[in-house]
Write an enzyme that holds these catalytic residues in place. Structure first.
Site, PDB file in Angstrom:
ATOM      1  N   PRO A  14       0.791  -1.219   0.000  1.00  0.00           N
ATOM      2  CA  PRO A  14       0.000   0.000   0.000  1.00  0.00           C
ATOM      3  C   PRO A  14       0.831   1.279   0.000  1.00  0.00           C
ATOM      4  CG  PRO A  14      -0.139  -1.097   2.127  1.00  0.00           C
ATOM      5  CD  PRO A  14       0.567  -2.027   1.193  1.00  0.00           C
ATOM      6  N   ASN A  15       0.327   2.223  -0.764  1.00  0.00           N
ATOM      7  CA  ASN A  15       0.846   3.590  -0.879  1.00  0.00           C
ATOM      8  C   ASN A  15       2.151   3.710  -1.650  1.00  0.00           C
ATOM      9  OD1 ASN A  15      -1.330   4.769   0.667  1.00  0.00           O
ATOM     10  ND2 ASN A  15      -0.381   3.804   2.443  1.00  0.00           N
TER      11      ASN A  15
ATOM     12  N   ASN B 295       8.186  -5.494  -0.673  1.00  0.00           N
ATOM     13  CA  ASN B 295       8.027  -4.298   0.148  1.00  0.00           C
ATOM     14  C   ASN B 295       6.540  -4.232   0.464  1.00  0.00           C
ATOM     15  OD1 ASN B 295       7.723  -1.815   1.315  1.00  0.00           O
ATOM     16  ND2 ASN B 295       9.072  -0.744  -0.111  1.00  0.00           N
TER      17      ASN B 295
ATOM     18  N   ALA C  19       2.933  -0.858   4.919  1.00  0.00           N
ATOM     19  CA  ALA C  19       2.386  -0.952   6.273  1.00  0.00           C
ATOM     20  C   ALA C  19       1.948  -2.371   6.636  1.00  0.00           C
ATOM     21  CB  ALA C  19       1.217   0.017   6.431  1.00  0.00           C
TER      22      ALA C  19
ATOM     23  N   HIS D 191      12.755  -2.449   2.280  1.00  0.00           N
ATOM     24  CA  HIS D 191      12.204  -1.172   2.737  1.00  0.00           C
ATOM     25  C   HIS D 191      13.086  -0.041   2.253  1.00  0.00           C
ATOM     26  CE1 HIS D 191       9.267  -3.052   5.325  1.00  0.00           C
ATOM     27  NE2 HIS D 191      10.216  -3.845   5.764  1.00  0.00           N
TER      28      HIS D 191
ATOM     29  N   ARG E   5      12.316   4.504  13.015  1.00  0.00           N
ATOM     30  CA  ARG E   5      11.044   5.223  12.933  1.00  0.00           C
ATOM     31  C   ARG E   5      10.161   4.887  14.131  1.00  0.00           C
ATOM     32  NH1 ARG E   5       8.754   4.692   7.209  1.00  0.00           N
ATOM     33  NH2 ARG E   5       7.516   6.423   7.998  1.00  0.00           N
TER      34      ARG E   5
END
Length: 145
Positions: free
Chosen positions: A12-13, A77, A80, A103, A110
């Site tokens: 996602p994203n 990858n 999330a 990643h 993070r």
């Protein structure tokens, strides 16, 4: 001898790369990264099948497909979903194809919720924190498997 097949699956994203938080993820688009992988893949005699989905089930289906198609490795990858998906963990364990977790950023530098990787629990290895080069490093690792 036919080229090895490596699936490159993106969660996602990642379709927003290049514009999404470039201070974290860089300015290269997913298409830019794909072009780099295809170019390096040709040098390594590896065919790249690169895909992206915002839907967890698509990623699971593509992992199953990688097995059915005889892929030599998967670069994943999961975005999330890395930190939430038992379904991806189970799929990776089920397919018998080496999966390399990728990643762009380093999740361990993070937020704390990014420190747990369900994908990493089943992956052959993890490459993180090198921006787009993380994918190229993962492809190099896949070539050696």
């Amino acid at each position: 001898m036919a080229a090895k097949l490596v699936y490159v699956l993106n969660g996602p994203n990642l379709n927003l790369l290049g514009t999404r938080e470039p201070d974290i993820y860089g300015s290269q688009t997913l298409d830019d990264i794909g072009a780099l992988l295809v170019e390096r893949g040709e040098e390594l005699d590896i065919a790249i099948d690169m895909r992206q989905s915002n839907h967890e089930g698509h990623l699971v289906d593509w992992l199953h497909e990688a097995r059915a198609e005889g892929a030599s490795a998967v670069l994943l990858n999961a975005g999330a979903y890395t930190h939430t998906s038992v379904a991806l963990l189970d799929a990776i364990r089920a397919i018998g194809v080496p999966v390399i977790e990728v990643h762009l950023s380093n999740p361990h530098t993070r937020e704390s919720f990014r420190h747990t990787s369900w994908v990493g629990m089943a992956a052959k290895g993890t490459i993180a924190g090198f921006g787009a080069d993380s994918y190229l490093l993962a492809l190099e690792a896949a070539a050696r498997l």
